[in-house]
Design a protein around this motif. Sequence first.
Motif, PDB file in Angstrom:
ATOM      1  N   ILE A   1      45.789  39.552  39.333  1.00  0.00           N
ATOM      2  CA  ILE A   1      44.337  39.729  39.352  1.00  0.00           C
ATOM      3  C   ILE A   1      43.694  38.361  39.592  1.00  0.00           C
ATOM      4  O   ILE A   1      44.213  37.336  39.154  1.00  0.00           O
ATOM      5  N   ASP A   2      42.530  38.373  40.308  1.00  0.00           N
ATOM      6  CA  ASP A   2      41.818  37.123  40.535  1.00  0.00           C
ATOM      7  C   ASP A   2      40.340  37.437  40.754  1.00  0.00           C
ATOM      8  O   ASP A   2      39.969  38.529  41.215  1.00  0.00           O
ATOM      9  N   LEU A   9      36.365  41.547  41.155  1.00  0.00           N
ATOM     10  CA  LEU A   9      37.753  41.140  40.980  1.00  0.00           C
ATOM     11  C   LEU A   9      38.628  41.852  41.996  1.00  0.00           C
ATOM     12  O   LEU A   9      38.325  42.967  42.437  1.00  0.00           O
ATOM     13  N   TRP A  11      42.652  43.136  42.315  1.00  0.00           N
ATOM     14  CA  TRP A  11      43.821  43.318  41.454  1.00  0.00           C
ATOM     15  C   TRP A  11      44.730  44.420  41.998  1.00  0.00           C
ATOM     16  O   TRP A  11      44.362  45.185  42.909  1.00  0.00           O
ATOM     17  N   LEU A  19      46.338  46.561  46.943  1.00  0.00           N
ATOM     18  CA  LEU A  19      45.316  45.880  46.153  1.00  0.00           C
ATOM     19  C   LEU A  19      43.992  46.645  46.211  1.00  0.00           C
ATOM     20  O   LEU A  19      43.706  47.335  47.197  1.00  0.00           O
ATOM     21  N   ARG A  45      51.112  42.468  45.140  1.00  0.00           N
ATOM     22  CA  ARG A  45      50.803  41.913  43.821  1.00  0.00           C
ATOM     23  C   ARG A  45      50.535  40.418  43.872  1.00  0.00           C
ATOM     24  O   ARG A  45      50.707  39.782  44.895  1.00  0.00           O
TER      25      ARG A  45
END
Length: 337
Positions: A1-2, A9, A11, A19, A45
């Motif tokens: 996650i970012d 976000l 993720w 994603l 991921r």
Amino acid sequence: IDWIDDTSLVWAPSYHSGLSIISLADNAVRELTELDEATSERSHRWPQILPDGKHVMFQAQRLGRSYERSDIVVANLETGERRTVFSGGSYPRYAQSGHLIFARERTLFAIAFDPVELQTVGLPAPVLEDVLTFVVDQQNHDGAAYYDISASGTLLYTPAGNQGIVRVASLDMETAQLEMLSEPGDYAMPRLSPDGSTLAVIATQKGRSAVRLIDTNSGLVTPYGLDNVTEYLGAWSPDGQYLYWSYADVNGLYTLAVQRQDRAEDIRVLYQESDFLVPRSVSPDGRFLLYLTFQDSTSWDIKRLDLTDNTISDFIVSEGLQAAPRYSPDGKWVLYS
């Protein structure tokens, strides 16, 4: 996650998905990438937003390949258009020095990366060894490498050390005496037989996990199960004569199996499917076996196998994580998390 920005976000929703982007303002979710079935992609991921704020870098792992053999991909956050920038690495991270960092086994590598043209330049070179990673085994690892890079270029990491090395021991609850039962090894998933004489464990060597039986009196470790597969524990029958476990072959087929503890009978196959499964608990009357399975639609679920006729029924199936089911001593309740 970012983080993409202050309100959104990116993720990976599950172990077997592309994603997605979520807006924290209205909780709206938008799918960003899809798995490429033509190339047997298994998961996307470990996303990281690149400096331009318009692209995300992530790892695309394929079925049957270790994480360290993944493709490193960049996708446009608006259109989802993607391109592979490098093949053969896990847990990619962009460094402000203009390098792409990734992991193979326990080593970090760096290759020059142009964040404007979105392409690598030259060949990779090793930059740091002995890093804690989980990038070799597709079934038991997740592709993670324990490091990160600050905006100033400082790299922090966890050394591998004696990764996974433990000793199996027993603790007397009355005397508090601790007794070592085995030599050091990479052991996990301990399952004690009902009479306490045998401890079943998963031992990992060279990236493969296998069932081992440890005699709690002598400490003798005995091989069990099959060769050339990845094995998972497991549950004992109420009388302790049989051990239930599962294994996966190189083609990703999962098998639920049972065998006598003394191996006086051949292994008996109970069920096979393409989704991950692992047995967890047998009812006190020996009739039902609860097992965990992973499905793309609902994530982790609990199912029940009738051992009298091998019929399967849903026990607890819903979105989210259902785990660690265990029958109560009277068989009237099931504890799970």
